[in-house]
Design an enzyme around this catalytic site. Structure first.
Site, PDB file in Angstrom:
ATOM      1  N   CYS A  38       1.021  -4.932   3.814  1.00 55.45           N
ATOM      2  CA  CYS A  38       1.124  -3.622   3.144  1.00 55.45           C
ATOM      3  C   CYS A  38       0.160  -3.502   1.963  1.00 55.45           C
ATOM      4  O   CYS A  38      -0.582  -2.528   1.847  1.00 55.45           O
ATOM      5  CB  CYS A  38       2.567  -3.352   2.722  1.00 55.45           C
ATOM      6  SG  CYS A  38       3.200  -4.391   1.378  1.00 55.45           S
ATOM      7  N   HIS A  72       7.110  -3.405  -1.316  1.00 56.26           N
ATOM      8  CA  HIS A  72       6.382  -2.668  -0.275  1.00 56.26           C
ATOM      9  C   HIS A  72       5.591  -1.539  -0.922  1.00 56.26           C
ATOM     10  O   HIS A  72       6.024  -0.942  -1.910  1.00 56.26           O
ATOM     11  CB  HIS A  72       7.337  -2.104   0.774  1.00 56.26           C
ATOM     12  CG  HIS A  72       6.615  -1.552   1.980  1.00 56.26           C
ATOM     13  ND1 HIS A  72       6.065  -2.354   2.946  1.00 56.26           N
ATOM     14  CD2 HIS A  72       6.331  -0.275   2.358  1.00 56.26           C
ATOM     15  CE1 HIS A  72       5.481  -1.610   3.877  1.00 56.26           C
ATOM     16  NE2 HIS A  72       5.632  -0.340   3.537  1.00 56.26           N
ATOM     17  N   HIS A 101       0.987   3.257   6.029  1.00 56.15           N
ATOM     18  CA  HIS A 101       1.301   1.909   5.551  1.00 56.15           C
ATOM     19  C   HIS A 101       1.267   0.923   6.713  1.00 56.15           C
ATOM     20  O   HIS A 101       1.276   1.297   7.890  1.00 56.15           O
ATOM     21  CB  HIS A 101       2.671   1.878   4.865  1.00 56.15           C
ATOM     22  CG  HIS A 101       3.837   2.114   5.781  1.00 56.15           C
ATOM     23  ND1 HIS A 101       4.996   1.383   5.712  1.00 56.15           N
ATOM     24  CD2 HIS A 101       4.024   3.011   6.800  1.00 56.15           C
ATOM     25  CE1 HIS A 101       5.855   1.806   6.629  1.00 56.15           C
ATOM     26  NE2 HIS A 101       5.292   2.801   7.295  1.00 56.15           N
TER      27      HIS A 101
END
Length: 352
Positions: A268, A316, A328
């Site tokens: 990520c 994240h 993402h």
């Protein structure tokens, strides 16, 4: 690039924490101390385990471990660079000491050869007394120069010893960092192996439709998109933001690989770092660092290119691209994709 450490705007956390796809308990307790096996073996409520929920927790745990691995990897990289610098300096210092010793040896030999007999006798035997006196004066100067050189040599040797000690300390620190790196790697691998085992045990139809935190049984219970503020459709806040969005869009479909920063696979934070690098902006490596790598903005003022940080531990990160969507790298086994901005609890929005 300036880093702005400001608290989120009033009401922001209250609005976003209601958007829960992953349970608050999972976000608060997914630290690595328990290990993947401990989480996987838990049987919620003592009844039949909820496979999708356990998968959610394992993927979250793997991502947390991945960001910790990334941080350890960056630390080890800095240590290796520091060690190389110290070793180069020590090598240069050793060469300087060697040169000084050679020079002092030459001066000492010259004095010995010229001053090996009594000076008054040498003057009497000299065919040119004036030349002898001139030479004697030069030798006096050489003696003073030799003393100065000797002091310089002692200082150079002291500095060399200090540089070697620093290099040895940095090497020991690097060894410790390597052990931490391996521990982080094992944490990721344990969580992913258990997640893969659970995924393989799912019926094919359920496995094909699985999206962490967004399975049908939990979406209606946990996901409350109405609680999200309205985000206007606006252009990127800057040219570099627009360029980063364009780069991220080009990576849609690339596989998630933990620890990867492109150009063919990403985790990520690696996707964010890669996309902004294409725009000439050097983002830090981890999602936690990226959260503080720019100006905080309220969610209702998010614009394309802004980084959306998720979960209480900022484990994240995604890029807002407009229309209530982010791009993402979601989790291992998945590919870079679009998802709703409210897919998980939002911690912050940062504009690099």
């Amino acid at each position: 690039m300036a880093s702005h450490r400001r608290s989120p705007q009033p009401g922001f956390a209250a609005r976003t924490t209601r958007v829960t796809v992953l349970s608050a308990a999972a976000a608060a307790t997914a630290a690595l101390s328990g290990g993947a096996a401990q989480v996987a073996s838990a049987d919620p409520g003592g009844g039949a385990p909820d496979t999708a929920s356990r998968l959610d927790r394992l993927y979250q745990q793997a991502e947390q471990a991945t960001e910790k691995y990334n941080a350890a990897q960056e630390h080890a990289k800095r240590l290796r660079a520091d060690l190389t610098t110290l070793q180069d300096r020590a090598a240069e210092g050793q060469q300087r000491v060697n040169d000084m010793r050679q020079e002092l040896g030459s001066l000492a030999s010259e004095q010995y050869r010229s001053g090996g007999i009594d000076p008054s006798l040498a003057l009497m035997m000299s065919s040119d007394p004036d030349q002898y006196l001139d030479r004697a004066t030069t030798l006096d100067r050489l003696s003073a120069q030799q003393a100065g050189r000797l002091r310089q040599l002692q200082e150079a040797e002291r500095l060399l010893l200090q540089q070697r000690s620093q290099a040895a300390g940095k090497l020991a620190e690097l060894d410790k960092a390597g052990a931490v790196l391996q521990d982080r790697k094992r944490s990721v691998q344990r969580a992913l192996a258990e997640a893969q085992r659970l995924l393989n045990a799912m019926p094919a139809a359920q496995r094909a439709g699985y999206r962490p935190g967004m399975d049908a049984g939990r979406a209606s219970r946990d996901r409350t998109t109405a609680d999200l503020p309205t985000i206007p459709n606006l252009p990127a806040a800057s040219g570099r933001g627009a360029m980063a969005v364009a780069a991220a869009r080009q990576m849609v479909g690339a596989p998630y690989v933990w620890g990867a920063t492109g150009p063919n696979s990403f985790d990520c934070s690696g996707l964010m770092q890669y996309s902004y690098a294409r725009a000439g902006v050097a983002l830090p490596r981890t999602s936690q660092e990226q959260m503080n790598a720019g100006q905080r903005v309220p969610l209702d003022q998010a614009r394309p290119g802004d980084l959306v940080i998720y979960r209480g531990d900022a484990s994240h990160v995604a890029m807002y691209v407009g229309g209530g969507q982010v791009i993402h790298a979601p989790y291992p086994g998945a590919r870079v994709r679009y998802d709703p901005v409210g897919m998980m609890p939002i911690t912050a929005v940062t504009r690099p």
